[in-house]
Design a protein around this motif. Sequence first.
Motif, mmCIF file in Angstrom:
data_model
loop_
_atom_site.group_PDB
_atom_site.id
_atom_site.type_symbol
_atom_site.label_atom_id
_atom_site.label_comp_id
_atom_site.label_asym_id
_atom_site.label_seq_id
_atom_site.Cartn_x
_atom_site.Cartn_y
_atom_site.Cartn_z
ATOM 1 N N ARG A 462 45.537 36.920 38.444
ATOM 2 C CA ARG A 462 46.082 35.601 38.112
ATOM 3 C C ARG A 462 45.033 34.685 37.466
ATOM 4 O O ARG A 462 44.968 33.490 37.737
ATOM 5 C CB ARG A 462 46.696 34.937 39.350
ATOM 6 C CG ARG A 462 47.835 35.753 39.932
ATOM 7 C CD ARG A 462 48.611 34.992 40.960
ATOM 8 N NE ARG A 462 49.782 35.758 41.389
ATOM 9 C CZ ARG A 462 50.895 35.231 41.890
ATOM 10 N NH1 ARG A 462 50.989 33.911 42.034
ATOM 11 N NH2 ARG A 462 51.912 35.992 42.253
ATOM 12 N N HIS A 472 39.920 28.719 37.342
ATOM 13 C CA HIS A 472 40.662 29.705 36.557
ATOM 14 C C HIS A 472 39.934 29.970 35.239
ATOM 15 O O HIS A 472 39.067 29.197 34.812
ATOM 16 C CB HIS A 472 42.092 29.227 36.286
ATOM 17 C CG HIS A 472 43.028 29.483 37.422
ATOM 18 N ND1 HIS A 472 43.200 28.579 38.451
ATOM 19 C CD2 HIS A 472 43.839 30.535 37.713
ATOM 20 C CE1 HIS A 472 44.079 29.061 39.323
ATOM 21 N NE2 HIS A 472 44.487 30.246 38.888
ATOM 22 N N TYR A 496 49.426 28.933 36.654
ATOM 23 C CA TYR A 496 48.803 29.377 37.895
ATOM 24 C C TYR A 496 48.162 28.215 38.652
ATOM 25 O O TYR A 496 48.297 28.093 39.869
ATOM 26 C CB TYR A 496 47.752 30.444 37.614
ATOM 27 C CG TYR A 496 48.315 31.821 37.346
ATOM 28 C CD1 TYR A 496 49.328 32.349 38.141
ATOM 29 C CD2 TYR A 496 47.799 32.610 36.312
ATOM 30 C CE1 TYR A 496 49.841 33.628 37.898
ATOM 31 C CE2 TYR A 496 48.288 33.887 36.072
ATOM 32 C CZ TYR A 496 49.309 34.390 36.860
ATOM 33 O OH TYR A 496 49.803 35.656 36.627
ATOM 34 N N ARG A 499 50.643 25.940 40.255
ATOM 35 C CA ARG A 499 51.141 26.551 41.485
ATOM 36 C C ARG A 499 50.150 26.325 42.630
ATOM 37 O O ARG A 499 50.536 25.989 43.753
ATOM 38 C CB ARG A 499 51.372 28.046 41.241
ATOM 39 C CG ARG A 499 51.844 28.840 42.460
ATOM 40 C CD ARG A 499 53.239 28.452 42.880
ATOM 41 N NE ARG A 499 54.219 28.744 41.858
ATOM 42 C CZ ARG A 499 54.926 29.892 41.804
ATOM 43 N NH1 ARG A 499 54.738 30.813 42.733
ATOM 44 N NH2 ARG A 499 55.820 30.078 40.860
ATOM 45 N N GLU A 500 48.845 26.499 42.338
ATOM 46 C CA GLU A 500 47.826 26.316 43.372
ATOM 47 C C GLU A 500 47.747 24.863 43.836
ATOM 48 O O GLU A 500 47.535 24.591 45.020
ATOM 49 C CB GLU A 500 46.465 26.772 42.839
ATOM 50 C CG GLU A 500 45.336 26.669 43.866
ATOM 51 C CD GLU A 500 44.025 27.226 43.362
ATOM 52 O OE1 GLU A 500 42.981 26.607 43.617
ATOM 53 O OE2 GLU A 500 44.048 28.294 42.706
#
Length: 545
Positions: A462, A472, A496, A499-500
Amino acid sequence: MIIVGAGVSGMAVGSYGQMSGLETRIFEKHVIAGGCCTGWGRDGWLFDYCIDWLNGTKPGNAANQVWRELGALDGKSVTRFEVFNKVVDTDGRSVSFPTDPDRLEAELLACSPADEKLIRGFCADLRRFTKLALHPFLTPPPLTPLREKLAMLATVLPAFRLFWRSGGTQMADFTARFSDPFLAKALRNMFFQDPENFALIPYHYTMAEAHNGNVGMPQGGSLGLAKSIEDRYTALGGRIDFRSRVARVLVEDGRAVGVELRGGERHYADHVVAACDALSTVSTLLGGSHSSPTLDTMLTEVMPAPGELYPALVSVFVGIRGDLPAEESHSTTYFLSDEDAARLPGSLQKSLVVHLRSRMIAGIAPPGHSLLMCNYFSDFDTWKDLRTGDRKAYRARKQEVAAFVLEYLERLHPGIGDRVEQVQVSTPATTERYTGNARGAILAWKSPRADDLIDRMIGKDRLSLPGLRGFHLAGHWVGGGSLIKAAASGRFAAQYLCRELGVPFRAVESTDTRPWGPERLGELPQLDRWTEQQVPSGEEARTSS
């Protein structure tokens, strides 16, 4: 959110972050945005460095949706081409590669009737690809809704044998079956130069997209694309700090909490995204303390292996008064004799590609003038070692390249030397210096093994690193080569991290309808004006590094 690097992927992360209600800030070491999607100016010329073709230029598909969300094509026309490239042998024999499957088949058959069965099979598969709509650029696999996965399967499964055949056959193995050695070599150079370890599928896919009108050159070229995305990002409220080199990512208790710039200035955030060179990210920004098995394999096993990285380029821009004949192809690959090839330092293949850049991008040459871009795949160390160890010899070697290119163009077009007004030479060391790309690799990987690892980075890892929260990755090192994949990696990273962080991801299309104009480029960057001296051909031409 802090983002390291204002390339296409970094600005994509920032734009989608802003759309999703996050406050973002990008730190960029260069004076302009775009990363490898760049160019520079001199005396009314724009030396456009990056785009040969752009995927996603036609409305109605996911690739185009990404560009619309990022404002990349706002107010712009698109130049499409019916012939992708032309290849000319040392004896003058030539073959062209039209994007239309029927025309391509006729061209190849005329070139080598003895290879009819192979030619018809290749073009039959190309026709099948023109009927497929495959643009996986909106959502990473783990976040893709079931209905979208089923829709993709409905497209892929009926064409399973096509994908198996095209994806499982290397172009080199396919062309080895041809009886005509010239056509075999020309096919491998269909996309200007021979990547050497590509399967058939990128040839089929790209040619099919071009035939369907989804591949072309956007108005404004490379810098224009980068500038439009920058305008979109800043209009959304984002901020870019130029001339701001990040020295390291700040980590506390297993979480990225900000960055430290060269000079010691620190900036803190809830999340950090590295949208820059992956090797530098692991070794420098993270000090070697954080990585992943997938990324380690890419950087320590795949990267050092011969032929795994996309080769670096030497590019020679030649600005002339007037134009070349109208029938001249916008792009031609010339195979070189051993003697000529030996005069191109670091050359990896015996060929020189000549692009008529001003045919594809209006306004990059002064009125009444034309700009040619001549390039070849080159070894990196040849140029890096010279620039590091003997700057005078490095400059002299660049002059040798310029002199050969002008001499070669004179053979092709007698009298052109008297019309030359500008010569600019960019080397792999130039690319590394201005973009930070490891070994000057223009598209990162060209390795089937790296492709599998990229799929794992996106799907399983991810785009993050184990043991490091709030961090990321994005960019072509972890998302795959090409501008659309770079942009998509930014979109994936934003999904991603949203979402985190527990923030709903939002993506909305730009509504900017202003017509594009070159005045929107602003002040153009300049390469070092280290010399202005006579080039040994025609009238005085200015050269630079």
